[in-house]
Write a protein that holds these residues in place. Sequence first.
Motif, PDB file in Angstrom:
ATOM      1  N   ASN A 169       4.436  30.878 -13.611  1.00 17.34           N
ATOM      2  CA  ASN A 169       3.044  30.952 -14.068  1.00 17.34           C
ATOM      3  C   ASN A 169       2.931  31.260 -15.552  1.00 17.34           C
ATOM      4  N   ILE A 170       4.055  31.403 -16.247  1.00 21.79           N
ATOM      5  CA  ILE A 170       4.043  31.708 -17.676  1.00 21.79           C
ATOM      6  C   ILE A 170       4.598  30.508 -18.421  1.00 21.79           C
ATOM      7  N   LYS A 171       3.829  29.977 -19.343  1.00 26.67           N
ATOM      8  CA  LYS A 171       4.239  28.782 -20.078  1.00 26.67           C
ATOM      9  C   LYS A 171       5.322  29.147 -21.081  1.00 26.67           C
ATOM     10  N   ALA A 172       6.419  28.404 -21.037  1.00 29.03           N
ATOM     11  CA  ALA A 172       7.536  28.655 -21.930  1.00 29.03           C
ATOM     12  C   ALA A 172       7.326  27.947 -23.262  1.00 29.03           C
ATOM     13  N   LYS A 173       7.803  28.590 -24.319  1.00 29.44           N
ATOM     14  CA  LYS A 173       7.701  28.005 -25.649  1.00 29.44           C
ATOM     15  C   LYS A 173       8.529  26.721 -25.715  1.00 29.44           C
ATOM     16  N   ASN A 174       7.972  25.713 -26.356  1.00 28.31           N
ATOM     17  CA  ASN A 174       8.642  24.413 -26.575  1.00 28.31           C
ATOM     18  C   ASN A 174       8.948  23.670 -25.283  1.00 28.31           C
ATOM     19  N   LEU A 175       8.292  24.016 -24.179  1.00 31.26           N
ATOM     20  CA  LEU A 175       8.485  23.305 -22.923  1.00 31.26           C
ATOM     21  C   LEU A 175       7.153  22.689 -22.520  1.00 31.26           C
ATOM     22  N   ASP A 176       7.103  21.368 -22.549  1.00 24.94           N
ATOM     23  CA  ASP A 176       5.838  20.667 -22.328  1.00 24.94           C
ATOM     24  C   ASP A 176       5.608  20.445 -20.832  1.00 24.94           C
ATOM     25  N   ILE A 177       5.473  21.530 -20.094  1.00 25.23           N
ATOM     26  CA  ILE A 177       5.186  21.482 -18.661  1.00 25.23           C
ATOM     27  C   ILE A 177       4.025  22.427 -18.395  1.00 25.23           C
ATOM     28  N   GLU A 178       3.001  21.920 -17.751  1.00 26.33           N
ATOM     29  CA  GLU A 178       1.842  22.761 -17.463  1.00 26.33           C
ATOM     30  C   GLU A 178       2.137  23.696 -16.292  1.00 26.33           C
ATOM     31  N   VAL A 179       1.679  24.916 -16.410  1.00 29.57           N
ATOM     32  CA  VAL A 179       1.829  25.882 -15.327  1.00 29.57           C
ATOM     33  C   VAL A 179       0.649  25.758 -14.369  1.00 29.57           C
ATOM     34  N   PRO A 180       0.842  26.149 -13.098  1.00 32.79           N
ATOM     35  CA  PRO A 180       2.105  26.598 -12.510  1.00 32.79           C
ATOM     36  C   PRO A 180       3.009  25.424 -12.135  1.00 32.79           C
ATOM     37  N   TYR A 181       4.311  25.678 -12.145  1.00 35.41           N
ATOM     38  CA  TYR A 181       5.266  24.694 -11.662  1.00 35.41           C
ATOM     39  C   TYR A 181       6.364  25.432 -10.903  1.00 35.41           C
ATOM     40  N   VAL A 182       7.256  24.683 -10.266  1.00 37.90           N
ATOM     41  CA  VAL A 182       8.242  25.279  -9.359  1.00 37.90           C
ATOM     42  C   VAL A 182       9.660  24.964  -9.829  1.00 37.90           C
ATOM     43  N   TYR A 183      10.485  26.003  -9.889  1.00 36.09           N
ATOM     44  CA  TYR A 183      11.924  25.831 -10.048  1.00 36.09           C
ATOM     45  C   TYR A 183      12.574  26.268  -8.742  1.00 36.09           C
ATOM     46  N   ALA A 184      13.588  25.517  -8.329  1.00 31.54           N
ATOM     47  CA  ALA A 184      14.187  25.770  -7.020  1.00 31.54           C
ATOM     48  C   ALA A 184      15.705  25.694  -7.099  1.00 31.54           C
ATOM     49  N   HIS A 185      16.346  26.342  -6.164  1.00 34.02           N
ATOM     50  CA  HIS A 185      17.761  26.114  -5.902  1.00 34.02           C
ATOM     51  C   HIS A 185      17.847  24.968  -4.910  1.00 34.02           C
ATOM     52  N   ILE A 186      18.683  23.986  -5.241  1.00 33.29           N
ATOM     53  CA  ILE A 186      18.772  22.770  -4.445  1.00 33.29           C
ATOM     54  C   ILE A 186      20.218  22.560  -4.026  1.00 33.29           C
ATOM     55  N   ALA A 187      20.442  22.498  -2.733  1.00 29.66           N
ATOM     56  CA  ALA A 187      21.777  22.197  -2.202  1.00 29.66           C
ATOM     57  C   ALA A 187      21.877  20.684  -2.052  1.00 29.66           C
ATOM     58  N   LEU A 188      22.565  20.030  -2.980  1.00 26.99           N
ATOM     59  CA  LEU A 188      22.725  18.578  -2.903  1.00 26.99           C
ATOM     60  C   LEU A 188      23.614  18.214  -1.720  1.00 26.99           C
ATOM     61  N   ASP A 189      23.327  17.093  -1.117  1.00 24.91           N
ATOM     62  CA  ASP A 189      24.124  16.644   0.030  1.00 24.91           C
ATOM     63  C   ASP A 189      25.585  16.515  -0.390  1.00 24.91           C
TER      64      ASP A 189
END
Length: 319
Positions: free
Chosen positions: A244-264
Amino acid sequence: MPEVLTAPLVVEFPFTRSLGPVQSAFLTGLRERVVLGVQTGDGRTLVPPVEYDPVTAEEIRDLGGLVEVAPTGTVTTWAWNHAPRRGQPLDTPFAWVLVRLDGADTALLHALDAPGPDAVHTGMRVRIRWSAERSGAITDIACFEPYDAATADTAEPAAHTGEFEDPVTGIVATARLDYTYSPGRAQTAYITALADRRIVGERCPVCRKVYVPPRGACPTCGVATAEQVEVGPRGTVTTFCIVNIKAKNLDIEVPYVYAHIALDGADLALHGRIAGIPYDQVRMGLRVEAVWTEGARYPDHYRPTGEPDADYDTYKELL
């Protein structure tokens, strides 16, 4: 064997801190070309001033304990700096010096502008060279410079209230580390495969786990890994967070999701951004796939595949 990659890497973080009354007075004083110290219970004058007595550990609350010391002083020890780097105070080789200002009992660390190491010695007299533009920071002292007076100013430090107009109440200090980073053999192969839009890991010859990104060795078995295994590009969300906090120099609107992903095919989850779905619909077990954008050397994000959610038992060991 492919060439191992190297690249410059900068780790930088702007640290914002508020100042208590003592540090506020000290930095505001520098802006006004005034050097303040603080007197302790045993009569010593400390420069720079501190909030706590280093002997008794008692908090220094009374601004009446602040005193003004002279802008001249004596070098107590020094080290010649041969190779100036980013952020250092002078553009040419200089000396780092500890200077005991006249009226102080402790030394202040700063730079000394001198023509060479032969011109620097313990006991030499120096004075402050003030910066032309000052904002309330230690850099308001541009450096020290040699001073012709042979003897120290023996006058007693003058009491100071520590009160100034428009006091400095906070500072922003940028912590910065510059590296030349080499990812090594295993991660070089990983990065090279990403350029072909492939994701590869390495399998441990003992436990048979596949690590992505590869580390070059199995952290469990302690043996080297070399067998490459292509994994993904689909995988399962094992856990996630909503940003929910916009990062400097990152052109992504909040809110967004970061996840841990177990690739097949992988036995280690990596992290990535989830898009193509409302943030409040992301969930553990969601099946996703990598999305590559034009010219990108790594997946831009992961999106839902439309498959049924994975069963918890298939990824619980990766949590």
